[in-house]
Each structure stands twice: as C-alpha cells, then as structure tokens.
Design an enzyme around this catalytic site. Structure first.
Site, PDB file in Angstrom:
ATOM      1  N   GLU A  73       0.817  -1.213   0.000  1.00 31.69           N
ATOM      2  CA  GLU A  73       0.000   0.000   0.000  1.00 31.69           C
ATOM      3  C   GLU A  73       0.854   1.268   0.000  1.00 31.69           C
ATOM      4  OE1 GLU A  73      -4.134  -1.304   1.980  1.00 31.69           O
ATOM      5  OE2 GLU A  73      -2.478  -1.237   3.401  1.00 31.69           O
ATOM      6  N   TYR A 119     -10.484  17.193  21.212  1.00 33.20           N
ATOM      7  CA  TYR A 119      -9.228  16.614  20.744  1.00 33.20           C
ATOM      8  C   TYR A 119      -9.370  15.981  19.371  1.00 33.20           C
ATOM      9  CZ  TYR A 119      -6.593  17.693  24.879  1.00 33.20           C
ATOM     10  OH  TYR A 119      -5.936  18.373  25.864  1.00 33.20           O
TER      11      TYR A 119
END
Length: 210
Positions: A73, A119
């Site tokens: 990949e 976050y």
C-alpha cells in the site's frame, strides 16, 4: 532525528500499535520521510515484530533502494506526501472501530464523524470518506491524493484510515485519536448526540491551528 533513531521509532510505534490491538496480523503500515527519501514498513510483516535494519527504503523518486520489499500500500503513502509538503509521516491501519464506521451506510462522505470532542477536532478535523476500491487497486493512490491537500486524515470505505502528520508522533497520536472517536461514535450511534457547535470548532482551530 537520525536515520537509526527514526528506524527505531517506527518499530517502537508499530509494536505499541500491535500490542494494543490497533493492528493485527500483517495489516497496517507506517512510513516516515527522511532526508533522501522514505522509510516504510515491509510487506507481509507484523508491525509487532519489525526489524529496524529491514525496513524498506525508497529514494526521493519513490524507487525501492534498500531493505525488504515495501508495503503493498505504498501508493497510499505517496499520495499523501505528493500533496502535503508538511507531511513527515503517514500511518495506515485496519483498526476495528474506524473500519466499522467506514462500513456504515448513510455517512456524509465529506465528513464522516461529527466533532464529538475537542481533541478529535484538534488532531483529526474533518474526515472525508474515500469510495471503496479493491485492496491493492492503484486507483486508491490518486483518490487519496485528491483529498490530501485539504485533509491530513481520510477514511477508506470498508478498509480503514490513512493519517499524515508533521512528525511520526503526530501521525500516530492522530490515528489513535481517530480510533477512540470512532469507538465513541459507535457507542453513541442511534442516540441524540450534542456535538461541538460550528462556533466551538472555529474557536478550537483558532487556538490550535495544528
């Protein structure tokens, strides 16, 4: 950071991700930019047992010049690097909760997960969905690249997340935040959710431009 230190860091983060169940078998891959190219995790190797000396090395044109054969990949990573000059590392996982979200019907392809936590907004931001492609299909590279100038994190449909960071640590922390938020998203699925408002998101981006 020296080449040797980066190699050790890739292996340490890979082992940590593996031992905490964020990757399994030989799935997932990590890359990091170095002065004369990139280091990548090899193909068909568990991230729990990486060898610093055997990490794949690509030169600055993307040609394999050292170490074991790179991940199949690699094109996902190169797609990110080509469009994000600030990218210092890329992490791709098949982490359970993120993959589960990527399989849901009715997702907003422009932004898969709402801004549930501060976050998540700070470390991930908007998360677009890349349409499904067969694993190994080279068309995935351009599909990621088309989004990479605007997003450092994308979710591959029925596959998993790809996240870039200015440093290896930043990329790992962001993909960990994404996985935890995907878990929260699934826990809350079907319930009335109070995401952060548009104003709160703007305020976060102003104070934490990333």
């Amino acid at each position: 950071m020296t080449d040797a230190a980066l190699r050790e860091a890739v292996c340490a983060f890979g082992k940590s991700l593996f031992e905490r169940g964020l990757t399994f078998g030989s799935s997932g891959n990590i890359s990091v930019k170095v002065e004369d190219g990139w280091l990548l995790t090899p193909t068909n190797v568990s991230m729990g047992s990486l060898d610093p000396a055997r990490l794949s090395k690509l030169d600055d044109s993307g040609r394999h010049v050292g170490g074991d054969k790179p991940t199949k990949e690699t094109f996902l990573h190169m797609g990110m690097y080509r469009r994000r000059e600030t990218a210092g590392a890329v992490v791709h996982l098949h982490s359970t909760y993120s993959v589960a979200v990527s399989c849901l019907d009715g997702l907003d392809p422009r932004d898969v997960i709402p801004p549930i936590t501060a976050y998540y907004v700070m470390r991930v931001g908007a998360l677009p969905l890349v349409p499904y492609y067969r694993p190994g299909d080279q068309a995935l590279g351009p599909a990621v690249e088309a989004l990479a100038d605007r997003h450092h994190a994308v979710l591959l449909a029925n596959h998993g997340p790809v996240v870039a960071g200015t440093t290896l640590e930043a990329a790992v922390y962001a993909i960990e935040e994404l996985e935890e938020t995907a878990k929260l998203f699934l826990l809350l699925h079907g319930r009335a959710v109070r995401p952060l408002t548009a104003e709160q998101v703007v305020d976060l981006k102003a104070h934490f431009p990333g």
